[in-house]
Design a protein around this motif. Structure first.
Motif, PDB file in Angstrom:
ATOM      1  N   VAL A 101       0.840  -1.206   0.000  1.00  0.00           N
ATOM      2  CA  VAL A 101       0.000   0.000   0.000  1.00  0.00           C
ATOM      3  C   VAL A 101       0.871   1.250   0.000  1.00  0.00           C
ATOM      4  N   ARG A 102       1.909   1.243   0.841  1.00  0.00           N
ATOM      5  CA  ARG A 102       2.804   2.397   0.917  1.00  0.00           C
ATOM      6  C   ARG A 102       3.406   2.716  -0.445  1.00  0.00           C
ATOM      7  N   ASN A 103       3.858   1.695  -1.152  1.00  0.00           N
ATOM      8  CA  ASN A 103       4.496   1.937  -2.432  1.00  0.00           C
ATOM      9  C   ASN A 103       3.491   2.169  -3.550  1.00  0.00           C
ATOM     10  N   ALA A 104       2.279   1.653  -3.388  1.00  0.00           N
ATOM     11  CA  ALA A 104       1.219   2.024  -4.329  1.00  0.00           C
ATOM     12  C   ALA A 104       0.911   3.510  -4.198  1.00  0.00           C
ATOM     13  N   MET A 105       0.907   4.020  -2.971  1.00  0.00           N
ATOM     14  CA  MET A 105       0.697   5.450  -2.763  1.00  0.00           C
ATOM     15  C   MET A 105       1.821   6.269  -3.387  1.00  0.00           C
ATOM     16  N   LEU A 106       3.053   5.793  -3.248  1.00  0.00           N
ATOM     17  CA  LEU A 106       4.171   6.479  -3.910  1.00  0.00           C
ATOM     18  C   LEU A 106       3.973   6.490  -5.423  1.00  0.00           C
ATOM     19  N   GLY A 107       3.472   5.372  -5.942  1.00  0.00           N
ATOM     20  CA  GLY A 107       3.211   5.299  -7.372  1.00  0.00           C
ATOM     21  C   GLY A 107       2.144   6.293  -7.805  1.00  0.00           C
ATOM     22  N   VAL A 108       1.058   6.421  -7.029  1.00  0.00           N
ATOM     23  CA  VAL A 108       0.004   7.381  -7.356  1.00  0.00           C
ATOM     24  C   VAL A 108       0.551   8.809  -7.308  1.00  0.00           C
ATOM     25  N   SER A 109       1.359   9.103  -6.297  1.00  0.00           N
ATOM     26  CA  SER A 109       1.940  10.445  -6.192  1.00  0.00           C
ATOM     27  C   SER A 109       2.901  10.715  -7.350  1.00  0.00           C
ATOM     28  N   TRP A 110       3.639   9.689  -7.772  1.00  0.00           N
ATOM     29  CA  TRP A 110       4.502   9.858  -8.940  1.00  0.00           C
ATOM     30  C   TRP A 110       3.666  10.134 -10.187  1.00  0.00           C
ATOM     31  N   PHE A 111       2.497   9.492 -10.283  1.00  0.00           N
ATOM     32  CA  PHE A 111       1.576   9.770 -11.386  1.00  0.00           C
ATOM     33  C   PHE A 111       1.219  11.259 -11.426  1.00  0.00           C
ATOM     34  N   TRP A 112       0.958  11.858 -10.262  1.00  0.00           N
ATOM     35  CA  TRP A 112       0.628  13.279 -10.209  1.00  0.00           C
ATOM     36  C   TRP A 112       1.836  14.132 -10.570  1.00  0.00           C
ATOM     37  N   PHE A 113       3.022  13.744 -10.116  1.00  0.00           N
ATOM     38  CA  PHE A 113       4.245  14.460 -10.487  1.00  0.00           C
ATOM     39  C   PHE A 113       4.450  14.406 -11.997  1.00  0.00           C
ATOM     40  N   PHE A 114       4.362  13.221 -12.555  1.00  0.00           N
ATOM     41  CA  PHE A 114       4.565  12.991 -13.980  1.00  0.00           C
ATOM     42  C   PHE A 114       3.535  13.777 -14.794  1.00  0.00           C
ATOM     43  N   GLY A 115       2.257  13.627 -14.418  1.00  0.00           N
ATOM     44  CA  GLY A 115       1.198  14.308 -15.164  1.00  0.00           C
ATOM     45  C   GLY A 115       1.287  15.813 -15.066  1.00  0.00           C
ATOM     46  N   THR A 116       1.620  16.320 -13.860  1.00  0.00           N
ATOM     47  CA  THR A 116       1.750  17.770 -13.683  1.00  0.00           C
ATOM     48  C   THR A 116       2.881  18.319 -14.535  1.00  0.00           C
ATOM     49  N   LEU A 117       4.013  17.619 -14.549  1.00  0.00           N
ATOM     50  CA  LEU A 117       5.158  18.091 -15.324  1.00  0.00           C
ATOM     51  C   LEU A 117       4.859  18.068 -16.825  1.00  0.00           C
ATOM     52  N   ILE A 118       4.176  17.014 -17.275  1.00  0.00           N
ATOM     53  CA  ILE A 118       3.834  16.919 -18.696  1.00  0.00           C
ATOM     54  C   ILE A 118       2.854  18.022 -19.089  1.00  0.00           C
ATOM     55  N   THR A 119       1.730  18.129 -18.358  1.00  0.00           N
ATOM     56  CA  THR A 119       0.675  19.071 -18.765  1.00  0.00           C
ATOM     57  C   THR A 119       1.103  20.524 -18.588  1.00  0.00           C
ATOM     58  N   SER A 120       1.961  20.795 -17.613  1.00  0.00           N
ATOM     59  CA  SER A 120       2.399  22.176 -17.411  1.00  0.00           C
ATOM     60  C   SER A 120       3.298  22.648 -18.548  1.00  0.00           C
ATOM     61  N   GLN A 121       3.937  21.724 -19.263  1.00  0.00           N
ATOM     62  CA  GLN A 121       4.807  22.093 -20.369  1.00  0.00           C
ATOM     63  C   GLN A 121       4.062  22.204 -21.700  1.00  0.00           C
ATOM     64  N   LEU A 122       2.832  21.699 -21.753  1.00  0.00           N
ATOM     65  CA  LEU A 122       2.126  21.632 -23.037  1.00  0.00           C
ATOM     66  C   LEU A 122       1.873  23.000 -23.673  1.00  0.00           C
ATOM     67  N   PRO A 123       1.500  24.070 -22.923  1.00  0.00           N
ATOM     68  CA  PRO A 123       1.278  25.358 -23.594  1.00  0.00           C
ATOM     69  C   PRO A 123       2.507  25.834 -24.375  1.00  0.00           C
ATOM     70  N   ALA A 124       3.672  25.829 -23.729  1.00  0.00           N
ATOM     71  CA  ALA A 124       4.891  26.274 -24.408  1.00  0.00           C
ATOM     72  C   ALA A 124       5.328  25.255 -25.456  1.00  0.00           C
ATOM     73  N   TYR A 125       5.171  23.967 -25.171  1.00  0.00           N
ATOM     74  CA  TYR A 125       5.571  22.935 -26.129  1.00  0.00           C
ATOM     75  C   TYR A 125       4.769  23.050 -27.424  1.00  0.00           C
ATOM     76  N   ALA A 126       3.464  23.321 -27.282  1.00  0.00           N
ATOM     77  CA  ALA A 126       2.607  23.430 -28.468  1.00  0.00           C
ATOM     78  C   ALA A 126       3.055  24.570 -29.376  1.00  0.00           C
ATOM     79  N   GLU A 127       3.480  25.676 -28.780  1.00  0.00           N
ATOM     80  CA  GLU A 127       3.890  26.833 -29.596  1.00  0.00           C
ATOM     81  C   GLU A 127       5.303  26.672 -30.139  1.00  0.00           C
ATOM     82  N   VAL A 128       6.237  26.268 -29.292  1.00  0.00           N
ATOM     83  CA  VAL A 128       7.651  26.262 -29.676  1.00  0.00           C
ATOM     84  C   VAL A 128       8.033  25.017 -30.467  1.00  0.00           C
ATOM     85  N   HIS A 129       7.482  23.851 -30.080  1.00  0.00           N
ATOM     86  CA  HIS A 129       7.939  22.600 -30.677  1.00  0.00           C
ATOM     87  C   HIS A 129       6.912  21.945 -31.602  1.00  0.00           C
TER      88      HIS A 129
END
Length: 632
Positions: free
Chosen positions: A230-258
């Motif tokens: 359970v502890r490591n499943a929670m770490l996995g869920v939190s990593w999902f939020w880290f991963f998703g936040t980092l990806i989606t936060s870059q999309l506005p600039a990525y869409a224009e520049v790249h």
């Protein structure tokens, strides 16, 4: 009969809850995007809009740190859950009414106060959102139900952002009035739907609510970390939020520049976000099919490796600037290599969904109901920290280190792989389930009969089955929704790969009394302890693999187990395994054991439980023979 997670969308125990959580995510994002629309409407500068873009997430997420453990987890545990959902949606009406006044007065400080209150309301609702599911769903429905919820949340966020962004464009000078009316109307609809949710008992109605935030927060974090899985499943869920936040936060600039989007236009950004969100939804829905309706954590490595592969490919597909700028959607799709970028964005989202849904289902299936809400409150605190960390990483790597977005994506792909390997090394169960999932799904096509109806959803039970091949335990583990403790002949633990899989699955080794009386005694003690803990235990009463395809007489050990603890016994049978693989069918010819039929169809059949006090070896043998029939 075939089952589908979509059947839940026709059942009152699930539909009102599903609509409420989807509407909540939709309305939150309509509101947040409408504030940006108001800033544009008021003629705010780019700097002022950028300041809001940084301030708003902090204002919204702050309540998660302040109130998750202190208030949300305890209240969600103590109150009847349907009542709490009604209370939180009533709060939403009041908060959105305050926000409506802010829109009508065009008052940004008031809108930010309402945004903070929205964070408080979301903090209260968060522990309920996922802790409700084990109460309204059967264990075999958890993966499908979580998939629907994750899909609904992902699509609702996307549609909310699009709707909130369009309000001021479509309403023109009446934008503030339109935004005010929309958010209040959505809150009212959510509250009305919440009243249609059936009653859901409180997890712990006797819980005494404490008001000192520090010890309460520490307690819920310790509670959530008791079980390594359970502890490591929670770490996995939190990593999902880290991963998703980092990806989606870059999309506005990525869409224009790249991607080459036109400056000041959100068209390609919305398109990229839509691809990612749709991918998450598709991956979430695929989990039930891939898992055969069990809580299959073997999918977690599949999701993790898929996330890494598609992020890496996105980096190599466009490591530099877009060759052409100022593009609209049609122009982008006509560019060479655009299809690869589209597939990568969908693939990242899809495998992200495959990664996170089994983790939610694992937390729900392994956490006691009396602690569920507090565990999810602890998860919310942890998730919030990872979201903030993602924002900091984005700012430092680009603002201080000068990385480009492709460089950040490359680092994220490598980090994702390292984090996955670390989590799987700490809890080998994840990798064990992955290997067994790959073996079973590659070699066989499973058909299940009576498993859902007859294997109990909770409490102890003894499962008995005929024994045909070395793959029997893996096939049965993939067929039963709950974790199963297998009683295995101790020499099987010497077989490479299988020994590690069965050891990690906490299989119980046993030997005949003549061979090792001490080991046999320890095995019976371990079986009794597992049943006393409410677990499922599966034994092969024949005591060995069949040598001729027929069922051998059941040994008396089953009666010894039941004499000590008369739990219900579920008769089961494997069909079509004798000529499939890893049996003794060709042992006399010493033929190499390779699949004679790729993707052979194998059936697992279960009958109604028999009372332990009435069961005997002979009667259970007769029932298993009847279940198996002529299909050895």
């Amino acid at each position: 009969m075939a089952h589908s997670q979509f059947d839940l969308l026709r059942q009152r125990r699930f539909v009102p809850y599903f609509i409420v959580q989807a509407l909540g995510a939709f309305n939150d994002n309509v509101y947040r995007q409408a504030i940006i629309g108001l800033l544009i409407f008021l003629g705010a500068s780019t700097r002022e809009r950028a300041l809001y873009a940084m301030l708003a997430p902090a204002v919204f997420i702050l309540p998660y740190f302040l109130f998750s453990a202190l208030l949300a987890g305890q209240v969600a545990e103590k109150l009847e859950k349907q009542r709490l959902i009604v209370i939180t949606t009533t709060m939403e009406i009041a908060i959105m009414s305050l926000a409506a006044v802010g829109f009508l007065l065009q008052n940004m400080p008031l809108l930010l106060v309402a945004l903070f209150c929205t964070g408080v309301q979301s903090t209260l609702f968060g522990p309920v959102k996922y802790s409700v599911l084990p109460s309204i769903l059967k264990p075999e429905e958890l993966t499908g139900g979580n998939g629907l919820v994750e899909m609904g949340t992902s699509i609702s966020i996307l549609l909310g952002m699009i709707t909130g962004g369009l309000i001021f464009q479509l309403a023109g000078s009446h934008g503030p009035q339109a935004a005010a009316g929309a958010i209040v109307a959505l809150a009212i609809v959510g509250n009305l739907m919440a009243r249609r949710i059936p009653r859901i008992d409180a997890g712990d109605p006797t819980l005494r609510v404490r008001w000192n935030p520090v010890p309460v927060s520490l307690e819920v974090m310790r509670m959530a970390r008791r079980q390594p899985a359970v502890r490591n499943a929670m770490l996995g869920v939190s990593w999902f939020w880290f991963f998703g936040t980092l990806i989606t936060s870059q999309l506005p600039a990525y869409a224009e520049v790249h991607l080459g989007g036109a400056a000041g236009s959100a068209t390609l950004y919305v398109f990229a976000l839509a691809l990612f969100s749709i991918g998450v939804g598709v991956g979430s829905l695929l989990c039930e099919k891939l898992s055969a309706r069990t809580v299959e954590i073997g999918l977690v490595p599949v999701g993790a490796f898929g996330m890494t592969a598609f992020v890496l490919d996105l980096y190599f597909a466009r490591p530099g600037l877009a060759p052409v700028g100022g593009l609209d959607l049609a122009g982008f799709l006509q560019q060479p290599g655009s299809l690869r970028l589209v597939v990568d964005l969908v693939g990242i989202g899809m495998f992200t969904g495959v990664f996170v849904v089994p983790l939610f289902a694992l937390i729900q299936s392994r956490t006691p109901n009396s602690e569920m809400s507090r565990v999810f409150a602890a998860l919310n605190i942890q998730n919030s920290g990872f979201i903030v960390l993602a924002a900091v990483v984005g700012l430092v790597t680009q603002g201080v280190l000068g990385w480009t977005i492709p460089h950040l994506l490359l680092a994220l792909a490598i980090a994702n792989l390292l984090v996955a390997v670390w989590i799987f090394s700490i809890v080998p169960e994840f990798l064990m389930r992955f290997l067994s999932w790959v073996l079973v799904r590659t070699l066989y096509r499973l058909r299940l009969h009576g498993i859902e109806a007859h294997v109990p959803d909770e409490g102890p039970a003894l499962l008995v089955c005929n024994h045909v091949s070395y793959m029997d335990a893996l096939i049965l583990a993939a067929s039963v929704p709950r974790p199963v403790r297998f009683v295995m002949y101790h020499r099987i633990f010497a077989i490479p790969v299988l020994s590690w899989i069965f050891g990690t699955a906490k299989a119980i080794p046993i030997a005949p009394e003549k061979e090792d009386p001490a080991l046999m005694l320890r095995a019976f003690d371990a079986i009794d302890a597992a049943l006393a803990d409410g677990e499922l235990v599966l034994v092969f009463p024949e005591g060995r693999l069949t040598a001729d395809g027929e069922i051998a007489p059941f040994r008396s050990g089953i009666e010894r187990i039941l004499a000590r603890r008369p739990v219900p016994v579920v008769p089961m049978a494997l069909r079509n395994m004798w000529t499939s693989m890893w049996s003794r069918h060709d042992s006399r010819m010493r033929r190499m054991r390779l699949p004679r039929r790729l993707r052979a169809r194998v059936e697992v059949v279960a009958a109604a439980p028999v009372e332990g006090a009435q069961a005997s070896a002979a009667s259970l043998e007769a029932r298993v023979r009847e279940l198996r029939g002529a299909a050895a």
